[in-house]
Design a protein around this motif. Structure first.
Motif, PDB file in Angstrom:
ATOM      1  N   ALA A 102      -0.796  -8.369   1.957  1.00 35.67           N
ATOM      2  CA  ALA A 102       0.241  -7.566   2.532  1.00 35.67           C
ATOM      3  C   ALA A 102       0.801  -8.480   3.825  1.00 35.67           C
ATOM      4  O   ALA A 102       1.699  -8.375   4.191  1.00 35.67           O
ATOM      5  CB  ALA A 102      -0.205  -6.312   3.410  1.00 35.67           C
ATOM      6  N   ARG A 172       5.206  -5.249   0.378  1.00 37.67           N
ATOM      7  CA  ARG A 172       3.974  -5.617   1.350  1.00 37.67           C
ATOM      8  C   ARG A 172       3.321  -4.337   1.612  1.00 37.67           C
ATOM      9  O   ARG A 172       2.156  -4.237   2.059  1.00 37.67           O
ATOM     10  CB  ARG A 172       4.234  -6.425   2.663  1.00 37.67           C
ATOM     11  N   TYR A 175       0.400  -3.050  -0.520  1.00 38.93           N
ATOM     12  CA  TYR A 175      -0.920  -3.608  -0.485  1.00 38.93           C
ATOM     13  C   TYR A 175      -1.817  -3.086   1.131  1.00 38.93           C
ATOM     14  O   TYR A 175      -2.884  -3.098   0.857  1.00 38.93           O
ATOM     15  CB  TYR A 175      -0.910  -5.263  -0.344  1.00 38.93           C
ATOM     16  N   GLY A 176      -1.000  -2.925   1.963  1.00 39.24           N
ATOM     17  CA  GLY A 176      -1.324  -2.231   3.128  1.00 39.24           C
ATOM     18  C   GLY A 176      -1.888  -0.881   2.807  1.00 39.24           C
ATOM     19  O   GLY A 176      -2.891  -0.506   3.242  1.00 39.24           O
TER      20      GLY A 176
END
Length: 405
Positions: A102, A172, A175-176
């Motif tokens: 991320a 991003r 992925y966080g």
């Protein structure tokens, strides 16, 4: 040398229950989303990090290649160390890698952390043998099929989920959120996952060396892993390139539309338990051939849909959706039947057998993702479909040469 005369693996005492099966299916579904999300995010990741069209396939390839490496070098540890502790450590590593993805500042950095993420996600293939070891006699196929349904739902929902998150907050953010989900999963499994301590006494080096012996001595493993690699290559090829095709006429889909399209393809996962039961009834070879024919037909339909004129209307999108469902059913069936077959070979080597089987077919998946960018650049959608159909034809040849199992 590896000691193979020291008894069976220490299996959990209780037979697997419905709630435990659901837990295993949910766990593998959550973990596997990380492997296939890049296929639908390449259109966003590439430009944001300065990657060109020919190299976007590397983004999708990195996680799959890392997963294959984990299957060869981490999953065999399931035959050497206590499984629950191993799984929890791998999940924590996966969460750290997802969080790093991320924040990745460059394409090179992202490729590295995605490789690590893929390797840690190979914990899936430690969970599946645990479930299989808890199955009642004669019901291995049913349990594996039920757990695999969670795996396939995770694979097929990864793309629409990632697209919807990216549409709202950027790539991003996926992925966080994935890092948070993996930490939560690790906490749940820490309290619910049964202990499974292998009885094998060996060094890690001997354990890895034994992989070559298993591959040499088990023709069913070689055949099933090869056909699984071929269909996985076709699967990754299609899903890496279709997002690029759907953004063009006559489809003109944005990220949200691509997410909805991927959701349609997830319908193929509902048939996963049926293939497990077909294997239990002795229909493995006929069902496998049907899966490979379905894959070839799916690629033909996809090519037809992709050749439509810009003013064709709604039918090309409907036809592309049908091809996606057929492709996913074919791939799901081949992998479920193959996994059942290899889990019946040597119970005390299930960790290594699963590592080999899935590692080989994910090399096929990584190859398909890499070829997607090249085929798209050189010949567009027709070349993508032609290569996918060729993978299916080769799988049929393997079926014919192999004969009954």
């Amino acid at each position: 040398m590896l000691d193979t005369n020291d008894g069976q693996l220490a299996a959990p005492a209780a037979t697997i229950s419905g709630s435990q099966t659901l837990l295993f299916a949910t766990a593998v579904g959550v973990i596997v989303t990380n492997l296939f999300a890049p296929q639908t995010l390449v259109g966003l990741i590439g430009p944001s990090l300065g990657a060109n069209a020919a190299s976007v396939g590397l983004v999708a390839m990195a996680t799959l290649l890392g997963y294959a490496a984990g299957l060869f070098f981490l999953v065999p540890l399931a035959d050497l160390v206590e499984n629950r502790a191993l799984i929890l450590r791998m999940l924590v590593a996966a969460a750290v890698a997802a969080g790093s993805a991320a924040l990745a500042p460059t394409a090179a950095a992202l490729l590295i952390v995605l490789f690590i993420l893929g390797a840690a996600c190979s914990a899936i293939q430690i969970l599946v043998p645990i479930a299989a070891s808890m199955a009642p006699p004669g019901q291995d196929g049913r349990v594996i099929g039920d757990v695999m349904s969670g795996l396939m739902v995770g694979i097929l929902l990864a793309r629409p989920l990632a697209s919807l998150i990216a549409d709202a907050w950027g790539w991003r953010a996926f992925y966080g959120l994935s890092a948070a989900a993996l930490i939560l999963l690790a906490c749940v499994l820490a309290f619910t996952l049964p202990r499974r301590r292998p009885a094998a006494r060996s060094s890690y080096g001997a354990l890895i060396a034994s992989l070559f012996d298993l591959l040499r001595d088990e023709p069913v493993l070689r055949r099933r892993a090869l056909t699984a690699a071929l269909v996985m290559a076709a699967f990754s090829l299609f899903w890496t390139a279709v997002a690029l095709r759907l953004a063009q006429q006559p489809f003109d889909l944005g990220q949200r539309g691509i997410a909805l399209f991927a959701l349609v393809g997830a319908g193929g996962a509902v048939v996963t338990p049926l293939f497990g039961r077909a294997g239990d009834r002795g229909w493995t070879r006929s069902a496998t051939i049907a899966c490979h024919l379905m894959l070839i037909g799916a690629m033909a339909l996809a090519a037809w849909a992709g050749s439509a004129e810009p003013t064709a209307g709604w039918w090309p999108l409907a036809l592309m959706g049908v091809s996606a469902v057929l492709l996913d059913i074919g791939v799901t069936g081949d992998q479920t039947l193959g996994r059942r077959a290899i889990n019946l070979l040597q119970p005390k080597a299930r960790g290594r057998l699963n590592g080999l089987f899935v590692g080989i077919f994910f090399i096929g998946g990584a190859t398909g993702s890499m070829l997607a960018g090249i085929a798209w650049t050189l010949g567009g959608w027709p070349d993508v479909c032609a290569i996918g159909a060729a993978f299916g034809l080769i799988a049929l040849v393997v079926d014919w040469i192999g004969g009954p199992e």
